[in-house]
Design a protein around this motif. Structure first.
Motif, PDB file in Angstrom:
ATOM      1  N   GLN A  22     -13.377  40.996  36.620  1.00  0.00           N
ATOM      2  CA  GLN A  22     -13.735  39.491  36.988  1.00  0.00           C
ATOM      3  C   GLN A  22     -14.395  39.409  38.090  1.00  0.00           C
ATOM      4  O   GLN A  22     -15.216  38.513  38.079  1.00  0.00           O
ATOM      5  CB  GLN A  22     -12.311  39.133  36.550  1.00  0.00           C
ATOM      6  N   GLU A  89     -10.163  44.090  28.547  1.00  0.00           N
ATOM      7  CA  GLU A  89     -10.925  43.065  28.703  1.00  0.00           C
ATOM      8  C   GLU A  89     -12.137  43.206  28.017  1.00  0.00           C
ATOM      9  O   GLU A  89     -12.855  42.397  27.807  1.00  0.00           O
ATOM     10  CB  GLU A  89     -10.888  42.662  30.094  1.00  0.00           C
ATOM     11  N   ARG A 107     -15.193  41.045  22.635  1.00  0.00           N
ATOM     12  CA  ARG A 107     -14.415  40.431  23.652  1.00  0.00           C
ATOM     13  C   ARG A 107     -15.299  41.149  24.876  1.00  0.00           C
ATOM     14  O   ARG A 107     -15.357  42.389  25.150  1.00  0.00           O
ATOM     15  CB  ARG A 107     -13.046  40.849  23.895  1.00  0.00           C
ATOM     16  N   VAL A 109     -15.131  40.509  29.300  1.00  0.00           N
ATOM     17  CA  VAL A 109     -14.829  39.820  30.526  1.00  0.00           C
ATOM     18  C   VAL A 109     -15.751  39.481  31.390  1.00  0.00           C
ATOM     19  O   VAL A 109     -15.988  38.296  31.800  1.00  0.00           O
ATOM     20  CB  VAL A 109     -13.948  40.793  31.135  1.00  0.00           C
ATOM     21  N   SER A 112     -17.284  36.263  29.545  1.00  0.00           N
ATOM     22  CA  SER A 112     -15.971  35.111  29.609  1.00  0.00           C
ATOM     23  C   SER A 112     -15.992  34.591  30.914  1.00  0.00           C
ATOM     24  O   SER A 112     -15.879  33.430  31.074  1.00  0.00           O
ATOM     25  CB  SER A 112     -14.813  36.013  29.356  1.00  0.00           C
ATOM     26  N   GLU A 113     -16.130  35.319  32.119  1.00  0.00           N
ATOM     27  CA  GLU A 113     -16.017  34.783  33.404  1.00  0.00           C
ATOM     28  C   GLU A 113     -17.608  34.015  33.809  1.00  0.00           C
ATOM     29  O   GLU A 113     -17.541  33.080  34.289  1.00  0.00           O
ATOM     30  CB  GLU A 113     -16.053  36.104  34.420  1.00  0.00           C
ATOM     31  N   GLN A 115     -18.984  32.174  31.402  1.00  0.00           N
ATOM     32  CA  GLN A 115     -18.781  31.298  30.789  1.00  0.00           C
ATOM     33  C   GLN A 115     -17.924  30.235  31.365  1.00  0.00           C
ATOM     34  O   GLN A 115     -18.039  29.091  31.632  1.00  0.00           O
ATOM     35  CB  GLN A 115     -18.277  31.378  29.303  1.00  0.00           C
ATOM     36  N   LYS A 116     -16.775  30.964  32.002  1.00  0.00           N
ATOM     37  CA  LYS A 116     -15.566  30.026  32.706  1.00  0.00           C
ATOM     38  C   LYS A 116     -16.342  29.262  33.856  1.00  0.00           C
ATOM     39  O   LYS A 116     -15.980  28.193  34.130  1.00  0.00           O
ATOM     40  CB  LYS A 116     -14.528  30.696  33.125  1.00  0.00           C
ATOM     41  N   GLU A 120     -23.562  30.881  32.677  1.00  0.00           N
ATOM     42  CA  GLU A 120     -24.354  31.868  31.734  1.00  0.00           C
ATOM     43  C   GLU A 120     -25.958  32.192  31.923  1.00  0.00           C
ATOM     44  O   GLU A 120     -26.248  33.375  31.657  1.00  0.00           O
ATOM     45  CB  GLU A 120     -24.267  31.269  30.299  1.00  0.00           C
ATOM     46  N   PHE A 150     -22.966  36.759  23.488  1.00  0.00           N
ATOM     47  CA  PHE A 150     -21.861  35.797  23.461  1.00  0.00           C
ATOM     48  C   PHE A 150     -21.914  34.446  23.939  1.00  0.00           C
ATOM     49  O   PHE A 150     -21.459  33.461  23.253  1.00  0.00           O
ATOM     50  CB  PHE A 150     -20.921  36.275  24.415  1.00  0.00           C
ATOM     51  N   ASN A 154     -21.124  34.220  20.190  1.00  0.00           N
ATOM     52  CA  ASN A 154     -19.703  34.503  20.393  1.00  0.00           C
ATOM     53  C   ASN A 154     -19.337  35.895  20.130  1.00  0.00           C
ATOM     54  O   ASN A 154     -18.285  36.126  19.882  1.00  0.00           O
ATOM     55  CB  ASN A 154     -18.847  33.578  19.548  1.00  0.00           C
TER      56      ASN A 154
END
Length: 171
Positions: A22, A89, A107, A109, A112-113, A115-116, A120, A150, A154
């Motif tokens: 992360q 992760e 999946r 990480v 995901s990070e 995107q959060k 991107e 992703f 996705n």
């Protein structure tokens, strides 16, 4: 006042630890954004060159790992000689074929990070460059086809194939 010892490397029980994956993703996104904001397309290209060099270096190390195990640096030994542990992760399925390996991530990480953070655009500088660079450093004849991402699908799909092997299409 008495001295009180505190273990500084312990996370308080009530806090969720932040993984190195992360932190890496967050750091990369912030650095890439600053470079691109400051230098535009030239900055984006510089970031990608840096990621490429980092990836090639990693791939060369993976080739050395395969060699140390007495294995050839071909597609069969690429992922099993990899240099990065997979934590929970990441989630992927690897399918081995003659001359190539398909890998599907459900999946990640890093993604995901990115995107959060809403970063991107900067994450793609890493995601589109790193795996082809690692494969090239491992073996210049190992090609990486990265069809799905992703950020749009996705999931991430990869095909690592030795040059001359038929290309596969992911479903």
């Amino acid at each position: 006042m008495k001295d009180k010892k505190i273990e500084s490397n312990k996370i308080a029980d009530d806090l969720q630890p932040v993984s190195m994956y992360q932190m890496f993703a967050r750091m990369f996104a912030h650095l890439a954004k600053e470079v691109v904001d400051e230098f535009g397309e030239k900055g984006a290209e510089a970031v990608k060159r840096g990621v490429w060099k980092f990836g090639v270096e990693r791939g060369e190390g993976i080739a050395k790992r395969a060699f140390a195990r007495g294995q050839k640096n071909d597609s069969d030994n690429y992922l099993i000689s990899y240099d990065m542990d997979r934590s929970d992760e990441f989630e992927s399925t690897d399918t081995y074929h003659e001359g190539y390996v398909e890998q599907v991530f459900s999946r990640c990480v890093f993604a995901s990070e990115f995107q959060k953070m809403g970063m991107e655009k900067y994450g793609m500088l890493y995601c589109e460059t790193i795996d082809p660079a690692i494969a090239h450093g491992y073996n210049p004849n190992l090609k990486c086809v990265h069809e799905k991402h992703f950020f749009t699908d996705n999931m991430c799909t990869f095909c690592f194939r030795m040059e001359g092997c038929k290309e596969t299409k992911h479903e």
